[in-house]
Design a protein around this motif. Structure first.
Motif, mmCIF file in Angstrom:
data_model
loop_
_atom_site.group_PDB
_atom_site.id
_atom_site.type_symbol
_atom_site.label_atom_id
_atom_site.label_comp_id
_atom_site.label_asym_id
_atom_site.label_seq_id
_atom_site.Cartn_x
_atom_site.Cartn_y
_atom_site.Cartn_z
ATOM 1 N N ASP A 59 1.521 9.477 -7.320
ATOM 2 C CA ASP A 59 1.286 10.421 -8.418
ATOM 3 C C ASP A 59 0.460 9.806 -9.547
ATOM 4 N N GLY A 60 0.619 8.514 -9.771
ATOM 5 C CA GLY A 60 -0.039 7.865 -10.908
ATOM 6 C C GLY A 60 -1.552 7.883 -10.865
ATOM 7 N N CYS A 61 -2.132 8.015 -9.667
ATOM 8 C CA CYS A 61 -3.595 8.088 -9.570
ATOM 9 C C CYS A 61 -4.080 9.525 -9.443
ATOM 10 N N GLN A 63 0.819 -1.202 0.000
ATOM 11 C CA GLN A 63 0.000 0.000 0.000
ATOM 12 C C GLN A 63 0.861 1.264 0.000
ATOM 13 N N GLY A 64 0.558 2.169 -0.908
ATOM 14 C CA GLY A 64 1.271 3.430 -0.991
ATOM 15 C C GLY A 64 2.527 3.379 -1.841
ATOM 16 N N ALA A 65 2.918 2.174 -2.276
ATOM 17 C CA ALA A 65 4.154 2.056 -3.057
ATOM 18 C C ALA A 65 3.977 2.573 -4.475
ATOM 19 N N GLY A 66 2.750 2.468 -5.008
ATOM 20 C CA GLY A 66 2.512 2.889 -6.377
ATOM 21 C C GLY A 66 3.104 1.920 -7.378
ATOM 22 N N ILE A 67 2.935 2.228 -8.651
ATOM 23 C CA ILE A 67 3.570 1.439 -9.711
ATOM 24 C C ILE A 67 4.175 2.373 -10.735
ATOM 25 N N GLY A 68 5.215 1.891 -11.393
ATOM 26 C CA GLY A 68 5.911 2.664 -12.406
ATOM 27 C C GLY A 68 6.542 1.738 -13.421
ATOM 28 N N PRO A 69 7.291 2.288 -14.338
ATOM 29 C CA PRO A 69 7.803 1.485 -15.456
ATOM 30 C C PRO A 69 8.693 0.324 -15.031
ATOM 31 N N LEU A 74 -10.349 5.291 -15.946
ATOM 32 C CA LEU A 74 -8.951 5.713 -16.004
ATOM 33 C C LEU A 74 -8.053 4.694 -15.311
ATOM 34 N N PRO A 75 -6.953 4.319 -15.958
ATOM 35 C CA PRO A 75 -5.965 3.461 -15.316
ATOM 36 C C PRO A 75 -4.945 4.298 -14.549
ATOM 37 N N GLU A 76 -4.120 3.631 -13.772
ATOM 38 C CA GLU A 76 -2.966 4.291 -13.165
ATOM 39 C C GLU A 76 -2.028 4.756 -14.281
ATOM 40 N N VAL A 77 -1.501 5.979 -14.157
ATOM 41 C CA VAL A 77 -0.515 6.459 -15.130
ATOM 42 C C VAL A 77 0.846 5.936 -14.691
ATOM 43 N N ILE A 78 1.400 5.049 -15.477
ATOM 44 C CA ILE A 78 2.622 4.339 -15.094
ATOM 45 C C ILE A 78 3.875 5.068 -15.555
ATOM 46 N N GLY A 124 5.253 -7.190 -12.534
ATOM 47 C CA GLY A 124 3.867 -7.597 -12.683
ATOM 48 C C GLY A 124 2.926 -6.508 -13.109
ATOM 49 N N LEU A 125 3.332 -5.660 -14.054
ATOM 50 C CA LEU A 125 2.481 -4.565 -14.497
ATOM 51 C C LEU A 125 1.191 -5.102 -15.115
ATOM 52 N N PRO A 126 0.097 -4.358 -14.984
ATOM 53 C CA PRO A 126 -1.208 -4.876 -15.422
ATOM 54 C C PRO A 126 -1.366 -4.906 -16.931
ATOM 55 N N ILE A 127 -2.218 -5.810 -17.386
ATOM 56 C CA ILE A 127 -2.680 -5.812 -18.774
ATOM 57 C C ILE A 127 -3.890 -4.881 -18.830
#
Length: 562
Positions: A437-439, A365-371, A410-414, A375-378
């Motif tokens: 930031d991504g959300c 939680q709170g880590a976010g996702i980035g490039p 809207l998806p998370e901006v990765i 396991g990035l989402p489809i």
């Protein structure tokens, strides 16, 4: 036999839409959303079918944590406008039949706040310092922090001050960023100041408060050292669940000494008395990351807060068995204290559920996702699951929270550039955690307008992806298959069939991966599995995605009449 009338207060069944002001609508082209931008877009929210809006902080702030570092609780930051703009926005909301809830951040202030600056200038042991959590350090010369607590944003939770003569001084506690010192809520002076803050905004017509870190504020006596019981456990906080094993026999035994202390309930009983003195059913909503749900329900006992965000539901994976378990636990826990359960899938602190539900790697939680995340989402899978999860959520009895832009899918901006990131988590972890930031990227309104209609210029405080053009509100408005149309249709049906005040009955789905329930005259089937199943007979009222020939596809939810 005495009949019991159903409880009809508006907040028991409301759909509440979260606005993150800096990312919602910009009226003047400076790249920052503002109150007049919100005012002018409110008709489109009323058209969506919601009952209330909740605004994240818009107060005077140095904006080191996107406004959750408040420097004046009774004024508007010039970034967002003026108090007159706030009044204009509030009037417009009420004209449209929308209630207005504002954020309140009582666990900490900005280090720029006058109260903290006066504390820094005062001597140890002074009344000014007692407003915050100042302590002498440990070690021979006080060179060690008072305990081993760590910040939610990474690093230690203590910062040392400097005396007027340049020598090292006391330490102050900050469970979040070092520029967000924690208040001392044992101090009656602090309590009086916040009672005045409540009255200031209630007098301006707000319908309630969402309370940030509502499980904080009171710390355990003596500020004892604490180590999370699980390796890698989170320290907890706003947008971060507390450490501890929710499945343990006694979760409170491993609870951090800075979360969910019994003394917080006294504060909320005092606040409830203030709100009850105003007309119009003003409410308190708790951001309380507390496990188990039976403990969270303590925040919404009849003489305390009205609602608490259901984070266990938000964190539940897209799978039938755990979803049924958390829905049962939620309704049971909140009903026991005569409160409605709330349901939520996204907010400004978590990876958007159009991406989160399709992640294949652990995402603290709170880590976010980035490039560089694993396991990035489809995207297509994430959107299908998000639509299905929303259709399930909106069929449940109780109150629902939506986060701006989720109605657009809207998806998370990765792929945000590193140099554009602004979340304190990114900086305090030296880029190891992407943060939130991504959300929070400004949302799209019109495909062919500057900044996709966010404002009159191309400016946006976080860069918007080109994908926003295909997801803009004007593109989706007249598309019956769009995510926006799904939300509008579901919200209209929810109201027409009185699902929010209904009673849930589980049905036999015939398949382990399918969740089946009845609420009033609506049957709901949510297929969380990997393959299609037979579609039960009945008139289709709503489907989150295309249905096969007598088939309910994977990652699809359907509502049937009767």
């Amino acid at each position: 036999m005495t009949s019991v009338l159903p409880r009809t207060e508006w907040w028991r069944s409301a759909v509440i839409y979260q606005i993150y002001p800096r990312s919602f609508a910009d009226s003047n082209g400076d790249g920052m959303g503002d109150l007049l931008g919100i005012r002018d877009r409110l008709p489109e929210l009323a058209e969506l079918g919601i009952d209330a809006v909740w605004l994240s902080p818009f107060y005077t702030s140095p904006q080191r944590d996107a406004g959750y570092d408040v420097a004046d609780y009774c004024d508007v930051d010039p970034l967002f406008g003026t108090l007159d703009d706030f009044d204009s926005m509030t009037s417009r909301a009420h004209e449209l039949g929308l209630r207005l809830i504002v954020d309140l951040v009582p666990n900490h202030s900005s280090s720029d706040h006058r109260w903290f600056q006066e504390a820094l200038a005062a001597a140890p042991g002074s009344a000014e310092r007692d407003r915050y959590m100042f302590r002498d350090g440990l070690g021979q010369n006080g060179e060690l922090p008072p305990n081993n607590w760590e910040s939610v944003f990474g690093g230690r939770a203590w910062t040392r001050t400097e005396n007027p003569d340049g020598t090292p001084g006391q330490w102050y506690l900050h469970l979040f960023d070092s520029t967000q010192p924690d208040f001392n809520w044992h101090n009656p002076w602090v309590r009086r100041q916040f009672e005045d803050v409540l009255r200031f905004w209630l007098d301006r017509g707000v319908d309630g408060f969402r309370v940030d870190v509502a499980h904080g504020m009171i710390k355990a006596e003596g500020l004892p050292d604490w180590t999370p019981p699980l390796a890698g456990g989170s320290m907890g906080g706003a947008g971060t669940p507390e450490g501890g094993d929710a499945t343990a026999a006694d979760p409170a035994a491993s609870r951090a000494p800075f979360w969910a202390q019994d003394g917080v309930h006294e504060i909320y009983r005092e606040w409830r008395t203030i709100l009850n003195s105003y007309d119009g059913e003003r409410i308190l909503a708790a951001e309380a990351w507390v496990d188990p749900l039976t403990d969270m329900a303590k925040w919404v006992r009849p003489d305390e807060m009205h609602q608490a965000f259901n984070f266990p539901y938000l964190e539940t994976p897209w799978a039938a068995a755990p979803l049924r378990a958390v829905i049962d636990a939620s309704i049971s826990a909140f009903s026991a204290v005569e409160a409605p359960s709330t349901w939520v899938l996204s907010n400004h602190d978590v990876v958007r559920h159009a991406s989160r539900l399709a992640l294949t790697a652990e995402n603290p939680q709170g880590a976010g996702i980035g490039p560089k995340s694993a396991g990035l989402p489809i995207p297509e899978l994430g959107l299908s699951r998000a639509r299905a999860a929303t259709a399930l959520m909106l069929a449940l009895p109780g109150s629902t929270y939506l986060y701006q832009g989720e109605e657009l899918g809207l998806p998370e901006v990765i792929d945000l550039p590193d140099e554009a990131r602004q979340d304190p988590t990114w900086f305090r972890t030296n880029g190891e955690r992407y943060g939130r930031d991504g959300c929070r990227v400004p949302i799209p309104w019109e495909a062919n307008s500057p900044s996709y209609g966010f404002g009159p210029s191309d400016a946006a405080w976080l860069p918007q992806p080109a994908e926003w053009a295909t997801l803009a509100r004007d593109v989706q408005r007249h598309d019956d298959n769009s995510t926006l149309s799904l939300y509008r249709h579901a919200l209209a049906l929810r109201r027409a069939h009185e699902l929010a005040t209904g009673e849930l009955e589980w049905l036999d789905s015939g398949a382990d991966a399918v969740l089946a329930l009845r609420n009033g005259d609506v049957r709901v089937y949510a297929n969380t599995g990997d393959s299609a199943v037979p579609l039960p007979a009945g008139e289709v009222l709503l489907a989150s995605g295309p249905l096969g020939e007598n088939q309910l596809p994977a990652d699809t939810t359907v509502w049937l009449r009767g």
